[in-house]
Design an enzyme around this catalytic site. Sequence first.
Site, PDB file in Angstrom:
ATOM      1  N   GLU A 254       0.832  -1.206   0.000  1.00 25.71           N
ATOM      2  CA  GLU A 254       0.000   0.000   0.000  1.00 25.71           C
ATOM      3  C   GLU A 254       0.859   1.246   0.000  1.00 25.71           C
ATOM      4  O   GLU A 254       1.966   1.253   0.538  1.00 25.71           O
ATOM      5  CB  GLU A 254      -0.874   0.020   1.264  1.00 25.71           C
ATOM      6  N   LYS A 256       2.200   4.615   1.294  1.00 27.21           N
ATOM      7  CA  LYS A 256       2.335   5.110   2.674  1.00 27.21           C
ATOM      8  C   LYS A 256       2.117   6.620   2.676  1.00 27.21           C
ATOM      9  O   LYS A 256       2.924   7.375   2.144  1.00 27.21           O
ATOM     10  CB  LYS A 256       3.715   4.765   3.230  1.00 27.21           C
ATOM     11  N   GLU A 305      -5.293   7.184   7.493  1.00 23.67           N
ATOM     12  CA  GLU A 305      -4.334   8.287   7.570  1.00 23.67           C
ATOM     13  C   GLU A 305      -5.025   9.514   6.965  1.00 23.67           C
ATOM     14  O   GLU A 305      -5.697   9.420   5.949  1.00 23.67           O
ATOM     15  CB  GLU A 305      -3.071   7.920   6.766  1.00 23.67           C
ATOM     16  N   PHE A 345      -7.254   2.402   5.495  1.00 23.52           N
ATOM     17  CA  PHE A 345      -6.463   1.220   5.151  1.00 23.52           C
ATOM     18  C   PHE A 345      -6.808  -0.030   5.946  1.00 23.52           C
ATOM     19  O   PHE A 345      -6.266  -1.094   5.691  1.00 23.52           O
ATOM     20  CB  PHE A 345      -4.960   1.510   5.201  1.00 23.52           C
TER      21      PHE A 345
HETATM   22  P1  ATP Z   1       4.911   3.782  13.957  1.00 21.68           P
HETATM   23  O1  ATP Z   1       3.513   4.241  13.725  1.00 21.68           O
HETATM   24  O2  ATP Z   1       5.275   2.537  13.193  1.00 21.68           O
HETATM   25  O3  ATP Z   1       5.344   3.788  15.378  1.00 21.68           O
HETATM   26  P2  ATP Z   1       5.643   6.251  12.949  1.00 21.68           P
HETATM   27  O4  ATP Z   1       4.516   6.870  13.659  1.00 21.68           O
HETATM   28  O5  ATP Z   1       6.973   6.915  12.993  1.00 21.68           O
HETATM   29  O6  ATP Z   1       5.900   4.793  13.361  1.00 21.68           O
HETATM   30  P3  ATP Z   1       5.946   5.438  10.367  1.00 21.68           P
HETATM   31  O7  ATP Z   1       7.120   4.677  10.822  1.00 21.68           O
HETATM   32  O8  ATP Z   1       6.209   6.528   9.417  1.00 21.68           O
HETATM   33  O9  ATP Z   1       5.161   6.075  11.509  1.00 21.68           O
HETATM   34  O10 ATP Z   1       4.911   4.387   9.727  1.00 21.68           O
HETATM   35  C1  ATP Z   1       3.726   3.879  10.254  1.00 21.68           C
HETATM   36  C2  ATP Z   1       2.596   4.862  10.063  1.00 21.68           C
HETATM   37  O11 ATP Z   1       2.298   5.046   8.696  1.00 21.68           O
HETATM   38  C3  ATP Z   1       1.264   4.414  10.612  1.00 21.68           C
HETATM   39  O12 ATP Z   1       1.219   4.678  11.992  1.00 21.68           O
HETATM   40  C4  ATP Z   1       0.255   5.238   9.821  1.00 21.68           C
HETATM   41  O13 ATP Z   1      -0.011   6.439  10.521  1.00 21.68           O
HETATM   42  C5  ATP Z   1       0.993   5.587   8.553  1.00 21.68           C
HETATM   43  N1  ATP Z   1       0.419   5.054   7.308  1.00 21.68           N
HETATM   44  C6  ATP Z   1       0.333   5.748   6.163  1.00 21.68           C
HETATM   45  N2  ATP Z   1      -0.189   5.017   5.187  1.00 21.68           N
HETATM   46  C7  ATP Z   1      -0.463   3.799   5.705  1.00 21.68           C
HETATM   47  C8  ATP Z   1      -1.021   2.599   5.179  1.00 21.68           C
HETATM   48  N3  ATP Z   1      -1.400   2.489   3.906  1.00 21.68           N
HETATM   49  N4  ATP Z   1      -1.143   1.534   6.012  1.00 21.68           N
HETATM   50  C9  ATP Z   1      -0.758   1.621   7.311  1.00 21.68           C
HETATM   51  N5  ATP Z   1      -0.223   2.735   7.858  1.00 21.68           N
HETATM   52  C10 ATP Z   1      -0.074   3.821   7.073  1.00 21.68           C
END
Ligand code: ATP
Length: 584
Positions: A254, A256, A305, A345
């Site tokens: 997917e 991001k 998101e 998502f």
């Molecule tokens: P985490 O949430 O893993 O602790 P983080 O807040 O720093 O780390 P990232 O590491 O950038 O975030 O990646 C995970 C985040 O990506 C998710 O918490 C969500 O908010 C976001 N996200 C964006 N698109 C998607 C998607 N398609 N599926 C799942 N998460 C997504």
Amino acid sequence: MVKLVMDFKTLAFAFSSLEKTTKRLEMTKILAELFAKASADEIAKILYLLQGRVAPPFEEKELGLGERLVEQAISLATGYHASEIRELYTELGDLGLAVEKLVGKKKQQTLFAKKLTVLDVFSAFKKIAEASGPKSQQLKIKLLAELIHNSEPIEARYIVRIPLNKLRLGIGDPTVLDALSVMKKGDKQLRESLERAYNVTSNIGFVAEKFFREGIKGINTIKIEIGRPIRPALAERLPNAEEIIKKIGRCAVEAKYDGFRMQIHKKGKEVKLFSRAATDMTYMFPEIVDAIRLQKCESFIIDSECLGYDPKNRRYHSFQETMQRRRKYGISDKAKEIPLHLFVFDILYLNGDEMINKAYEQRRKALEKNIDENETVHLSDMIIAETPEELLDYFNACVNAGLEGVIAKDLKAPYTVGARKFAWIKLKKSYETALSDTIDAVIVGYDIGKGKRKELGLGTILVAVYDEQEDVFKTLAKVGTGFSEEDIKRFKQKLDEIKIPHKSPRLISKVEADVWVEPKYVVEISGDEITKSSMHTCGISGGETYALRFPRIVRSEFRDKRPEEATTVTEIIKMAKMQKRKSG
Ligand code: ATP
């Protein structure tokens, strides 16, 4: 056996013992002993008080009182003049210690003082948190003064620290879950069941009360309910497409999106929006609420998101611009300026059925069938990849479209509530650099610095990551770049509000800081590489320790994460290994 009503003094003594230790095992033992003395009516209240609250975090009941109000209450209760209280406060550096001393030699004799129970104290604090309107300040002072009036010195210390947000016992929810199990069984055998219940309710008080009333059987019957935030699933990291396909095979990939996470609950026309850290943010996003109300599906919980959209230029806003929508005031103006789009998502609950244990494939089908896409609501873009090449092609397409990267998802995996598992694996653009990902670190102190920085009063911040085994924080770096003068001023102001005289009991650090602060704010940082270090403490106890080389702030807004949700020591070790795989 009928339990006696718990005196507040019992809790105050527990506070005092907890304050003296930094060892998680010892804390667990003290808590287990305390819990064993509590009744089902008291346990949730004890847990909230231990965290300086009167409700779970998603019920925004703020207890906070300013120092001036608290001083007035002390004055009213003890007969000492505000200037005398201030003097003692300056001398001792803590209003809790000051009031303890004053209550010990009170001018007005306590003729009608009554013994305080935990329930009395909780109910007074609840009234304080709920008081609103023109006369509320006076009412708050009066309620707090009554508590102080009725308290013994050690009780007064904590009665004052709670509304000042200065309790700082350093008890994370994981330690409470351990202690509940230890109380009942002498070990952690019930921990997993308790944790599952906590993950689907985000409410430690609720779980504990149910445990007291119905035992572990009751805990195992706890179900997802609309209105109760579920702790979000998190993604693991791998350095490249090959490793991802090797790990989970044919998978969904997917886009991001780089906005902020939103968990949406709908039941009929009722809609609630929760942040990643389970705070209620429904009132902030009226257009999302409206768009969700239009959905034909009767009830659901979805994960998504949120991104700011610029209709004029038909493009998505950057993370920084999107974040302007997370505000308490001027909501409708900003909503017009930066409307939000939602990328859904996942689905966790649908018309009475729990979806979290179903495979990703089934959940995605349910999403496609039940969520109507419109101007505001979209499903996340997704492909199925069989080979590393397919995955990489899609990754490149996403990055070219300005996205952060992709998240690969195991087609057969359930929704991993509250956990970072290989069900989801993120692959980011930033992985091309030596350091594989940004790090969410907790600020634990700062140095004043030199030159221009000295004038501003803040030169570098000391940051730490979370050790989930020990429920403590371990230092990773001192960061002095990546923030503007404005950021520095804002950081300093925020950090000075949570200054503490010694380093936090939950912090393991070999380096010193000019000013220590309570571990509270999480910032996103990056660096050139993770290296072995004898200066910093980030590592498994007894093993290698690591530091971040050339660290810098990536985003100067604090993250919507509790300190326990920061990057963990285990993740840093994995990132250090990933780095080796890339370079070698
Ligand atoms: P985490 O949430 O893993 O602790 P983080 O807040 O720093 O780390 P990232 O590491 O950038 O975030 O990646 C995970 C985040 O990506 C998710 O918490 C969500 O908010 C976001 N996200 C964006 N698109 C998607 C998607 N398609 N599926 C799942 N998460 C997504």
